[in-house]
Design a protein around this motif. Structure first.
Motif, PDB file in Angstrom:
ATOM      1  N   HIS A  51       0.555  -1.290  -0.352  1.00  0.00           N
ATOM      2  CA  HIS A  51      -0.392   0.151   0.150  1.00  0.00           C
ATOM      3  C   HIS A  51       1.080   0.840   0.374  1.00  0.00           C
ATOM      4  CE1 HIS A  51      -3.489  -3.660   0.426  1.00  0.00           C
ATOM      5  NE2 HIS A  51      -2.088  -3.831   1.427  1.00  0.00           N
ATOM      6  N   HIS A  52       0.495   2.439  -0.487  1.00  0.00           N
ATOM      7  CA  HIS A  52       1.545   3.448  -0.547  1.00  0.00           C
ATOM      8  C   HIS A  52       0.900   4.971  -0.606  1.00  0.00           C
ATOM      9  CE1 HIS A  52       4.039   0.447  -3.369  1.00  0.00           C
ATOM     10  NE2 HIS A  52       2.819   0.022  -3.814  1.00  0.00           N
ATOM     11  N   THR A  53      -0.064   4.855   0.987  1.00  0.00           N
ATOM     12  CA  THR A  53      -0.381   6.057   0.765  1.00  0.00           C
ATOM     13  C   THR A  53      -0.286   6.452   2.195  1.00  0.00           C
ATOM     14  OG1 THR A  53      -3.108   5.745   1.092  1.00  0.00           O
ATOM     15  CG2 THR A  53      -1.510   6.110  -1.451  1.00  0.00           C
ATOM     16  N   HIS A  54       0.251   7.153   2.094  1.00  0.00           N
ATOM     17  CA  HIS A  54      -0.148   8.087   3.875  1.00  0.00           C
ATOM     18  C   HIS A  54      -1.498   8.159   3.868  1.00  0.00           C
ATOM     19  CE1 HIS A  54       4.259   9.369   4.150  1.00  0.00           C
ATOM     20  NE2 HIS A  54       4.022   9.183   3.591  1.00  0.00           N
ATOM     21  N   LEU A  55      -2.809   8.587   3.222  1.00  0.00           N
ATOM     22  CA  LEU A  55      -4.097   8.151   3.764  1.00  0.00           C
ATOM     23  C   LEU A  55      -4.095   6.984   4.228  1.00  0.00           C
ATOM     24  CD1 LEU A  55      -6.051  10.913   3.592  1.00  0.00           C
ATOM     25  CD2 LEU A  55      -6.475   9.863   0.860  1.00  0.00           C
ATOM     26  N   GLU A  56      -3.800   6.490   3.672  1.00  0.00           N
ATOM     27  CA  GLU A  56      -4.797   4.997   3.997  1.00  0.00           C
ATOM     28  C   GLU A  56      -3.917   4.717   4.995  1.00  0.00           C
ATOM     29  OE1 GLU A  56      -6.210   2.360  -0.266  1.00  0.00           O
ATOM     30  OE2 GLU A  56      -4.203   3.035  -0.042  1.00  0.00           O
ATOM     31  N   TYR A  57      -3.163   4.210   5.278  1.00  0.00           N
ATOM     32  CA  TYR A  57      -2.485   4.031   6.673  1.00  0.00           C
ATOM     33  C   TYR A  57      -3.022   4.870   7.634  1.00  0.00           C
ATOM     34  CZ  TYR A  57       2.051   4.036   9.377  1.00  0.00           C
ATOM     35  OH  TYR A  57       2.685   3.561  11.391  1.00  0.00           O
ATOM     36  N   ARG A  58      -3.395   6.090   7.814  1.00  0.00           N
ATOM     37  CA  ARG A  58      -3.675   6.859   8.717  1.00  0.00           C
ATOM     38  C   ARG A  58      -4.994   6.509   8.437  1.00  0.00           C
ATOM     39  NH1 ARG A  58      -0.167   8.397  11.783  1.00  0.00           N
ATOM     40  NH2 ARG A  58       1.498   9.350  10.968  1.00  0.00           N
ATOM     41  N   PHE A  59      -6.029   5.505   7.881  1.00  0.00           N
ATOM     42  CA  PHE A  59      -7.020   5.366   8.136  1.00  0.00           C
ATOM     43  C   PHE A  59      -7.391   4.034   8.749  1.00  0.00           C
ATOM     44  CE2 PHE A  59     -11.200   3.862   6.065  1.00  0.00           C
ATOM     45  CZ  PHE A  59     -12.115   4.545   7.171  1.00  0.00           C
ATOM     46  N   LEU A  60      -6.339   2.906   8.567  1.00  0.00           N
ATOM     47  CA  LEU A  60      -6.037   1.839   8.795  1.00  0.00           C
ATOM     48  C   LEU A  60      -5.671   1.838  10.057  1.00  0.00           C
ATOM     49  CD1 LEU A  60      -6.087  -1.047   7.353  1.00  0.00           C
ATOM     50  CD2 LEU A  60      -4.170  -0.773   8.166  1.00  0.00           C
ATOM     51  N   GLU A  61      -4.654   3.059  10.894  1.00  0.00           N
ATOM     52  CA  GLU A  61      -4.416   3.469  11.900  1.00  0.00           C
ATOM     53  C   GLU A  61      -5.785   3.445  12.943  1.00  0.00           C
ATOM     54  OE1 GLU A  61      -1.538   5.914  14.723  1.00  0.00           O
ATOM     55  OE2 GLU A  61      -2.357   6.890  12.336  1.00  0.00           O
ATOM     56  N   GLU A  62      -6.739   4.436  12.395  1.00  0.00           N
ATOM     57  CA  GLU A  62      -7.661   4.420  13.247  1.00  0.00           C
ATOM     58  C   GLU A  62      -8.456   3.790  13.142  1.00  0.00           C
ATOM     59  OE1 GLU A  62     -11.667   7.378  10.717  1.00  0.00           O
ATOM     60  OE2 GLU A  62     -10.222   8.369  11.520  1.00  0.00           O
ATOM     61  N   GLY A  63      -8.900   2.430  12.388  1.00  0.00           N
ATOM     62  CA  GLY A  63      -9.334   1.171  12.297  1.00  0.00           C
ATOM     63  C   GLY A  63      -8.760   1.070  13.766  1.00  0.00           C
ATOM     64  N   PHE A  64      -7.337   0.674  14.220  1.00  0.00           N
ATOM     65  CA  PHE A  64      -6.302  -0.649  14.499  1.00  0.00           C
ATOM     66  C   PHE A  64      -6.332   0.133  16.006  1.00  0.00           C
ATOM     67  CE2 PHE A  64      -2.762  -1.055  16.667  1.00  0.00           C
ATOM     68  CZ  PHE A  64      -2.410  -2.348  17.044  1.00  0.00           C
ATOM     69  N   ARG A  65      -7.250   1.080  16.495  1.00  0.00           N
ATOM     70  CA  ARG A  65      -7.033   1.975  17.608  1.00  0.00           C
ATOM     71  C   ARG A  65      -9.128   2.083  18.337  1.00  0.00           C
ATOM     72  NH1 ARG A  65      -2.554   4.418  18.405  1.00  0.00           N
ATOM     73  NH2 ARG A  65      -0.873   4.646  17.148  1.00  0.00           N
ATOM     74  N   ALA A  66      -9.258   1.464  17.293  1.00  0.00           N
ATOM     75  CA  ALA A  66     -10.981   1.698  17.716  1.00  0.00           C
ATOM     76  C   ALA A  66     -10.871   0.111  18.024  1.00  0.00           C
ATOM     77  CB  ALA A  66     -11.623   1.844  17.063  1.00  0.00           C
ATOM     78  N   LEU A  67     -10.258  -0.767  18.063  1.00  0.00           N
ATOM     79  CA  LEU A  67     -10.036  -2.016  19.101  1.00  0.00           C
ATOM     80  C   LEU A  67     -10.103  -1.795  20.045  1.00  0.00           C
ATOM     81  CD1 LEU A  67      -8.144  -3.972  15.867  1.00  0.00           C
ATOM     82  CD2 LEU A  67     -10.448  -3.640  16.392  1.00  0.00           C
ATOM     83  N   SER A  68      -9.679  -3.253  20.973  1.00  0.00           N
ATOM     84  CA  SER A  68      -9.651  -2.687  22.503  1.00  0.00           C
ATOM     85  C   SER A  68      -7.840  -3.029  22.322  1.00  0.00           C
ATOM     86  CB  SER A  68     -10.282  -4.011  22.494  1.00  0.00           C
ATOM     87  OG  SER A  68      -9.521  -5.125  22.054  1.00  0.00           O
ATOM     88  N   SER A  69      -7.490  -2.795  23.512  1.00  0.00           N
ATOM     89  CA  SER A  69      -5.943  -3.361  23.850  1.00  0.00           C
ATOM     90  C   SER A  69      -5.896  -4.566  23.547  1.00  0.00           C
ATOM     91  CB  SER A  69      -5.359  -2.518  24.682  1.00  0.00           C
ATOM     92  OG  SER A  69      -6.251  -3.209  25.783  1.00  0.00           O
ATOM     93  N   GLU A  70      -6.435  -5.798  23.895  1.00  0.00           N
ATOM     94  CA  GLU A  70      -6.065  -7.207  23.829  1.00  0.00           C
ATOM     95  C   GLU A  70      -6.881  -7.294  22.248  1.00  0.00           C
ATOM     96  OE1 GLU A  70      -8.036 -11.326  24.861  1.00  0.00           O
ATOM     97  OE2 GLU A  70      -8.397  -9.286  25.797  1.00  0.00           O
ATOM     98  N   ASP A  71      -7.871  -6.774  22.157  1.00  0.00           N
ATOM     99  CA  ASP A  71      -7.505  -6.950  20.233  1.00  0.00           C
ATOM    100  C   ASP A  71      -5.703  -6.453  19.446  1.00  0.00           C
ATOM    101  OD1 ASP A  71     -10.021  -8.509  20.180  1.00  0.00           O
ATOM    102  OD2 ASP A  71     -11.164  -6.880  19.893  1.00  0.00           O
ATOM    103  N   ARG A  72      -5.995  -5.518  19.976  1.00  0.00           N
ATOM    104  CA  ARG A  72      -4.278  -4.340  19.477  1.00  0.00           C
ATOM    105  C   ARG A  72      -3.439  -5.451  18.659  1.00  0.00           C
ATOM    106  NH1 ARG A  72      -7.064  -0.174  21.358  1.00  0.00           N
ATOM    107  NH2 ARG A  72      -5.107   0.329  22.942  1.00  0.00           N
ATOM    108  N   GLU A  73      -3.507  -6.150  20.465  1.00  0.00           N
ATOM    109  CA  GLU A  73      -1.858  -6.894  21.220  1.00  0.00           C
ATOM    110  C   GLU A  73      -1.896  -7.709  20.224  1.00  0.00           C
ATOM    111  OE1 GLU A  73       1.569  -6.942  21.739  1.00  0.00           O
ATOM    112  OE2 GLU A  73       0.662  -5.588  22.337  1.00  0.00           O
ATOM    113  N   GLY A  74      -3.527  -8.898  20.199  1.00  0.00           N
ATOM    114  CA  GLY A  74      -2.590 -10.067  19.236  1.00  0.00           C
ATOM    115  C   GLY A  74      -2.572  -9.871  17.865  1.00  0.00           C
ATOM    116  N   MET A  75      -3.578  -8.235  16.982  1.00  0.00           N
ATOM    117  CA  MET A  75      -3.170  -8.169  15.502  1.00  0.00           C
ATOM    118  C   MET A  75      -1.275  -7.712  15.919  1.00  0.00           C
ATOM    119  SD  MET A  75      -5.889  -5.666  13.726  1.00  0.00           S
ATOM    120  CE  MET A  75      -7.027  -7.166  13.814  1.00  0.00           C
ATOM    121  N   ARG A  76      -1.341  -6.966  16.694  1.00  0.00           N
ATOM    122  CA  ARG A  76       0.629  -6.424  16.669  1.00  0.00           C
ATOM    123  C   ARG A  76       1.735  -8.525  16.267  1.00  0.00           C
ATOM    124  NH1 ARG A  76      -0.158  -3.355  20.049  1.00  0.00           N
ATOM    125  NH2 ARG A  76      -0.111  -1.041  18.846  1.00  0.00           N
TER     126      ARG A  76
END
Length: 196
Positions: A51-76
């Motif tokens: 993926h090549h856009t900072h825009l999509e990076y930030r949008f994916l980050e927005e979705g990621f940060r909406a997850l629970s800390s447990e879900d974020r850690e598992g995904m990471r």
């Protein structure tokens, strides 16, 4: 990070509209063909997309940060493993098929936030670059099997690519970003905490 998300916010709103247009065009083409993407053994979530856009990076980050800390850690954790597997395959010059870390139980946990190529992949399409003849890309294997013998239904990605490029350039100018981006979803996820 907070400052960057503030700067990106109006661009992310425009990105949501662009994504809705992409989704509608994809649905129209899929409905025309009677194509259903479900339970595929050649799962596109196993494909290493960049993926090549900072825009999509930030949008994916927005979705990621909406997850629970447990879900974020598992995904990471899954993202780190995917990066290691991809690096090992690259070292051996082998093909890598690693599940995207946001896919759990066959479903995308960040589906509403997925990048452009995840939204457009699978259906035969065309691209019209200035000064060049239109090029066509085939659909995925499942699409080819399901639609054998049916004529091509126009699915032009050009306006989506053009609008994405315009949005990205506006964001970069506004935020003073000079760098280019080329990352997989795994590479994005493991850098969310590291980037400002």
């Amino acid at each position: 990070m907070h400052r960057m998300m503030e700067i990106a916010a109006p661009f992310l709103e425009r990105l949501k509209t662009l994504y809705a247009d992409m989704d509608a065009a994809y649905r129209a083409a899929a409905d025309h063909y009677g194509f259903h993407c479900d339970g595929c053994t050649d799962n596109c979530c196993l494909t290493r997309f960049y993926h090549h856009t900072h825009l999509e990076y930030r949008f994916l980050e927005e979705g990621f940060r909406a997850l629970s800390s447990e879900d974020r850690e598992g995904m990471r954790t899954r993202a780190e493993a995917a990066r290691r597997d991809a690096a090992a395959a690259d070292k051996e010059q082998a093909l890598v098929r690693v599940m995207c870390p946001v896919n759990e139980g066959g479903r995308c946990r960040l589906y509403a936030f997925r990048p452009m190529i995840c939204r457009l992949h699978g259906i035969a399409h065309e691209l019209r670059l200035p000064g060049r003849p239109a090029t066509r890309g085939p659909g995925c294997e499942a699409f080819t099997r399901q639609t054998a013998g049916r004529g091509y239904h126009p699915f032009d990605r050009t306006p989506f690519y053009r609008e994405m490029a315009l949005l990205e350039n506006e964001l970069k100018q506004t935020a003073g970003i000079a760098s280019r981006l080329k990352r997989t979803v795994s590479e994005m996820i493991v850098t969310f905490e590291e980037m400002p």
